[in-house]
Design an enzyme around this catalytic site. Structure first.
Site, PDB file in Angstrom:
ATOM      1  N   CYS A 142      66.141  27.961  25.313  1.00 16.41           N
ATOM      2  CA  CYS A 142      67.320  28.836  25.331  1.00 16.41           C
ATOM      3  C   CYS A 142      68.026  28.779  26.689  1.00 16.41           C
ATOM      4  O   CYS A 142      67.423  29.115  27.705  1.00 16.41           O
ATOM      5  CB  CYS A 142      66.857  30.258  25.021  1.00 16.41           C
ATOM      6  SG  CYS A 142      68.023  31.544  25.423  1.00 16.41           S
ATOM      7  N   CYS A 171      68.521  32.532  28.196  1.00 16.38           N
ATOM      8  CA  CYS A 171      67.350  33.400  28.351  1.00 16.38           C
ATOM      9  C   CYS A 171      66.968  33.666  29.805  1.00 16.38           C
ATOM     10  O   CYS A 171      66.619  34.800  30.141  1.00 16.38           O
ATOM     11  CB  CYS A 171      66.168  32.841  27.561  1.00 16.38           C
ATOM     12  SG  CYS A 171      66.418  32.974  25.772  1.00 16.38           S
TER      13      CYS A 171
END
Length: 85
Positions: free
Chosen positions: A14, A17
């Site tokens: 991600c 993130c």
């Protein structure tokens, strides 16, 4: 005072993130008596993500409610926590 539980759902690939994690860590360090944080990797714990209906990461759950999809600003996270204290 009871603590506000923050669950941060992330995945290894991600791109957003790390920013969400930084915000959560910063707020948790500034409010240690008010916040309890759990980091959940959706690749390792897909069942937990399914319980909340999480389809995207990062997602922040506060006291069992999905509060943010994506990385929030520090101010937005602090405001969401204060509403629950």
């Amino acid at each position: 005072m009871s603590k506000v539980k923050i669950e941060l759902f992330t995945s290894p690939m991600c791109p957003h993130c790390p920013a969400a994690k930084r915000v959560v860590e910063e707020v948790a360090n500034e409010m240690p008596d008010a916040v309890e944080v759990e980091y959940i990797n959706v690749m390792e714990n897909p069942q937990k993500a399914m319980e909340y209906g999480i389809m995207a990461v990062p997602t922040i759950v506060i006291n069992g409610d999905v509060e943010f999809i994506g990385a929030p600003t520090k101010e937005a996270l602090v405001e969401a926590i204060k509403k629950r204290l």
